[in-house]
Design a protein around this motif. Structure first.
Motif, short mmCIF file in Angstrom:
data_model
loop_
_atom_site.label_atom_id
_atom_site.label_comp_id
_atom_site.label_asym_id
_atom_site.label_seq_id
_atom_site.Cartn_x
_atom_site.Cartn_y
_atom_site.Cartn_z
N ASN A 26 1.13 -6.69 3.13
CA ASN A 26 2.39 -5.96 2.92
C ASN A 26 3.42 -6.87 2.23
N ASN A 48 -1.53 -5.74 -0.59
CA ASN A 48 -1.37 -4.70 0.42
C ASN A 48 -1.93 -5.11 1.79
N SER A 71 1.70 3.49 4.36
CA SER A 71 0.67 2.95 3.49
C SER A 71 0.90 3.28 2.02
N ASN A 72 1.97 3.97 1.71
CA ASN A 72 2.22 4.41 0.34
C ASN A 72 3.68 4.14 -0.01
N SER A 98 2.64 1.40 -5.21
CA SER A 98 1.88 1.10 -4.00
C SER A 98 0.53 0.47 -4.32
#
Length: 124
Positions: free
Chosen positions: A77, A74, A30-31, A53
């Motif tokens: 992705n 995000n 996630s980062n 990110s």
């Protein structure tokens, strides 16, 4: 492992626009940071743009500053590269790059994963 799939390349006239997309899948976490590089025939691969990110930090090569915009979704992705005011010298294969520690992908060595590349051709 992380897989990167680019899309959106093609042939465009000088002054035109294209939007590239790069979708990341697999163990992305996630980062992470992502970026774009390009390689023209007979030349070395060069940095184009990168994004953190959260999307709060971006950085561009001088040659594309003010013409290209990098952004990130995000939820998907996916990173995008909006390219406006294209010039013949922008002709290259464009590669998506991924850094799994949220380090801006400014150098080739900072990329942990690469996409296969998508061709952008600008006719004058």
């Amino acid at each position: 492992q992380v897989q990167l799939i680019e899309s959106g390349g093609g042939l465009v006239q000088a002054g035109g626009s294209l939007r590239l997309s790069c979708a990341a899948s697999g163990r992305t976490g996630s980062n992470y940071a992502m970026g774009w590089f390009r390689q023209a025939p007979g030349k070395e691969r060069e940095f184009v743009a990168t994004i953190s990110s959260s999307g709060a930090r971006t950085y561009y090569a001088n040659s594309v500053q003010g013409r290209f915009t990098i952004s990130k979704d995000n939820t998907k992705n996916t990173v995008y590269l909006q390219m406006n005011g294209l010039k013949s010298e922008d002709t290259a294969v464009y590669y998506c790059a991924f850094n799994e520690h949220n380090i801006l992908v400014v150098t080739i060595r900072s990329a942990d994963y690469w996409g296969q590349g998508t061709q952008v051709t600008v006719s004058s």
